[in-house]
Design a protein around this motif. Structure first.
Motif, short mmCIF file in Angstrom:
data_model
loop_
_atom_site.label_atom_id
_atom_site.label_comp_id
_atom_site.label_asym_id
_atom_site.label_seq_id
_atom_site.Cartn_x
_atom_site.Cartn_y
_atom_site.Cartn_z
N LEU A 107 -8.55 3.06 -0.83
CA LEU A 107 -7.28 3.00 -1.55
C LEU A 107 -7.45 2.39 -2.93
O LEU A 107 -6.78 2.78 -3.89
CB LEU A 107 -6.27 2.19 -0.73
CG LEU A 107 -6.00 2.74 0.67
CD1 LEU A 107 -5.00 1.86 1.40
CD2 LEU A 107 -5.49 4.17 0.60
N ALA B 274 5.04 2.61 0.57
CA ALA B 274 3.74 3.25 0.34
C ALA B 274 2.86 3.17 1.59
O ALA B 274 2.17 4.14 1.95
CB ALA B 274 3.04 2.58 -0.85
N VAL C 109 -4.19 3.59 -5.09
CA VAL C 109 -2.99 3.56 -4.25
C VAL C 109 -2.77 2.13 -3.80
O VAL C 109 -3.67 1.50 -3.25
CB VAL C 109 -3.14 4.49 -3.02
CG1 VAL C 109 -1.95 4.34 -2.09
CG2 VAL C 109 -3.29 5.94 -3.47
N ASP C 110 -1.58 1.61 -4.04
CA ASP C 110 -1.25 0.23 -3.67
C ASP C 110 -0.54 0.20 -2.32
O ASP C 110 0.49 0.85 -2.12
CB ASP C 110 -0.34 -0.41 -4.73
CG ASP C 110 -1.07 -0.69 -6.03
OD1 ASP C 110 -2.29 -0.94 -5.98
OD2 ASP C 110 -0.44 -0.63 -7.10
N THR C 111 -1.12 -0.56 -1.39
CA THR C 111 -0.50 -0.79 -0.08
C THR C 111 -0.56 -2.29 0.19
O THR C 111 -0.98 -3.07 -0.66
CB THR C 111 -1.24 -0.02 1.03
OG1 THR C 111 -2.60 -0.51 1.10
CG2 THR C 111 -1.25 1.47 0.76
N GLU D 246 -6.66 11.12 -7.77
CA GLU D 246 -6.07 9.81 -7.54
C GLU D 246 -4.61 9.97 -7.15
O GLU D 246 -3.97 10.97 -7.49
CB GLU D 246 -6.19 8.93 -8.79
CG GLU D 246 -7.62 8.60 -9.18
CD GLU D 246 -7.69 7.79 -10.46
OE1 GLU D 246 -6.63 7.59 -11.09
OE2 GLU D 246 -8.80 7.38 -10.85
N GLY D 247 -4.06 8.96 -6.46
CA GLY D 247 -2.65 8.99 -6.10
C GLY D 247 -2.43 9.18 -4.61
O GLY D 247 -3.35 9.45 -3.84
N MET D 248 -1.17 9.05 -4.20
CA MET D 248 -0.83 9.05 -2.79
C MET D 248 -1.12 10.37 -2.11
O MET D 248 -1.71 10.41 -1.02
CB MET D 248 0.65 8.69 -2.61
CG MET D 248 1.14 8.70 -1.18
SD MET D 248 0.29 7.50 -0.11
CE MET D 248 1.03 5.97 -0.73
N ALA E 8 -4.72 10.80 -1.60
CA ALA E 8 -5.21 9.84 -0.61
C ALA E 8 -4.93 10.33 0.81
O ALA E 8 -5.78 10.21 1.70
CB ALA E 8 -4.56 8.48 -0.84
N LEU F 101 1.58 6.42 3.63
CA LEU F 101 0.16 6.67 3.87
C LEU F 101 -0.13 6.76 5.36
O LEU F 101 -0.83 7.68 5.81
CB LEU F 101 -0.67 5.55 3.24
CG LEU F 101 -2.18 5.65 3.43
CD1 LEU F 101 -2.77 6.69 2.47
CD2 LEU F 101 -2.85 4.30 3.22
#
Length: 528
Positions: free
Chosen positions: A212, A74, A217-219, A135-137, A140, A78
């Motif tokens: 994020l 992820a 979004v998880d990074t 929302e979401g990658m 983002a 990104l």
């Protein structure tokens, strides 16, 4: 002999007498440089100590679990997506404004950088507040590309304005098409500006947190914050932070390799005329539509969204006292932080450039390593240090300002170094030969001649600290309030109307330094 050659001759002379008389820098430089050097070691020591407590087997288990692999994918997705999007927008827009005959080029050149005034977490909040579909990658990548492209646009536009037109004239005389001239002549000359700006965007994406979290979004950064703040799992957070440091090192090495050893500097004045604008013909209408769309999406949507929530939001309120308190806290922290950070950056750069030594060079480079760590890691390292060594400093403004300095020093150093490199050391030698001491020479000669660099550093750092969030949330003294803290507090509760006044005020405040910085870069890049 040209100015460039004379400058080189000045800077390669033997060290001035007042600097040769000291085997080390004077005390008024040694103290701040030493303090900054020790402070920059704290986050690194914290990460290594916490990772070491996990043990080898646990660290390996944390690194190779599927969750960490997902975070890595992820983060890389990104990073690559936002960098590519920012490059396409930044380079393309800079070329349209600086090299084509698109109508209103000067107005577009002012409007495009103004999106810097909208902090990325405010941009994300305004889009998410419109619909959860943002929302979401993928969203983002699109939203953050709109927020980050000015970091590419400004240096590329400045490079295009300062570029020697004679090379393009030669290519044109050989019958090359505009596209071939761009890819074969212009683009290679833009490589240093593009690679340096892309590095800055990538580093931002490595440590980004607020946007994020709002975009779901998880990074690595969001996982580190959750591990420290929610799970109290310092070992897992430290291991993930170590991965971020490795990623940063690889990115920096890749950027150095991409930049290569090519140089496009010229001796003498070069071609001083403006390049002939490339005629777009019927394409000028799509070009204008493209420019208008970017400005509308990057600047218009956030402003309109904030205005909408202020008018119709059910939670909208205008608590004048609370807003004034947050405004005062923001200006106080950003003002003090920018002054301390700029002073520390000046001490580091001046010592490294005027007093040769491994220690001074190391102290100057350490802040760039810390820049790869999320603000939450730097903040928690200072929490651990203060509670363990000096509990009286816990949750004081001094510690928060120190965190600000550690997070923003590279911005100040870059601006100061750029102007100090253009100031010949022989002028300081001449002043010293008139009987002035080192401190008097520094105050009366050096500082006035690098005032533009100091001003740029103050603007950059102030703009950065206006929107700082994670370190402020963790380290701010009890009762302290800022605009970014209020925006975060209300948006996390989906109180978009209540967050709108604080966010709009933050945008207006950020607009002043963003405009000044953009104008300075435009003037600095113009050689005609």
């Amino acid at each position: 002999m040209s100015i460039a050659l004379r400058r080189k001759a000045d800077t390669t002379r033997s060290w001035p007498s007042w600097r040769r008389s000291f085997s080390t820098p004077p005390l008024w430089l040694v103290v701040p440089v030493g303090l900054v050097g020790l402070a920059t070691l704290l986050p690194l020591a914290f990460v290594l100590a916490q990772a070491g407590q996990a043990g080898w087997s646990q660290s390996v288990g944390l690194l190779f679990r599927p969750y960490t692999g997902g975070l890595l994918l992820a983060t890389l997705q990104l990073l690559s997506g936002v960098t590519a999007g920012s490059l396409l927008l930044g380079v393309g827009l800079a070329w349209l404004v600086e090299r084509s005959d698109v109508p209103g080029a000067r107005a577009w050149g002012i409007a495009l950088p103004l999106s810097l005034a909208v902090p990325s977490f405010v941009t994300s909040f305004t889009w998410v507040s419109l619909s959860a579909r943002f929302e979401g990658m993928n969203s983002a990548i699109a939203i953050l590309s709109l927020a980050e492209f000015p970091l590419i646009y400004l240096p590329v536009a400045a490079a295009l304005r300062g570029m020697d037109q004679s090379l393009d004239d030669v290519a044109c005389s050989l019958g090359h098409s505009p596209w071939r001239r761009f890819t074969g002549v212009t683009l290679p000359q833009l490589r240093p500006a593009i690679s340096g700006a892309a590095l800055l965007v990538m580093l931002h994406m490595l440590v980004e947190f607020g946007p994020l979290a709002l975009l779901r979004v998880d990074t690595f950064t969001t996982a580190i914050y959750a591990a420290f703040e929610l799970e109290f799992n310092s070992a897992s957070a430290a291991v993930l932070s170590a991965v971020l440091l490795v990623l940063c090192g690889l990115i920096v090495l890749a950027e150095m390799r991409l930049r290569g050893t090519l140089r496009f500097a010229r001796i003498g004045s070069g071609a001083s005329r403006r390049p002939t604008p490339i005629r777009l013909g019927l394409w000028r209408f799509p070009a204008m539509a493209f420019l208008a769309t970017v400005v509308a999406l990057a600047l218009g949507v956030p402003l309109v969204s904030l205005g909408y929530w202020m008018l119709v939001g059910s939670s909208t309120a205008f608590p004048v006292g609370r807003i004034a308190h947050a405004l005062f806290g923001t200006l106080q922290l950003a003002g003090v932080g920018s002054l301390v950070t700029t002073a520390a950056g000046l001490a580091l750069v001046f010592t490294a450039m005027r007093f040769r030594g491994a220690i001074s060079r190391l102290a100057e480079r350490l802040p760039f390593v810390i820049h790869a760590l999320p603000g939450v890691v730097v903040a928690l390292a200072l929490v651990f240090f203060t509670l363990s060594v000096v509990p009286a400093l816990y949750q004081t403004m001094a510690v928060l300002v120190l965190a600000y300095a550690l997070l923003s020093l590279p911005l100040a150093q870059s601006a100061i170094r750029a102007v100090l490199e253009q100031f010949p050391a022989s002028i300081e030698d001449a002043a010293r030969s008139c009987g002035r001491g080192p401190w008097a020479v520094f105050v009366r000669v050096t500082l006035p001649n690098i005032a533009t660099g100091l001003g740029a550093a103050l603007i950059l750092v102030f703009l950065s600290l206006l929107r700082e969030l994670t370190a402020t949330l963790i380290l701010s003294p009890t009762g302290t309030d800022t605009l970014s803290m209020e925006v975060w507090s209300h948006t996390s509760k989906m109180e978009y109307g209540a967050a709108a006044p604080y966010a709009l005020l933050l945008v207006l405040l950020s607009g002043i330094p963003a405009y000044l910085f953009g104008r300075r870069l435009r003037r600095g890049g113009a050689s005609r």
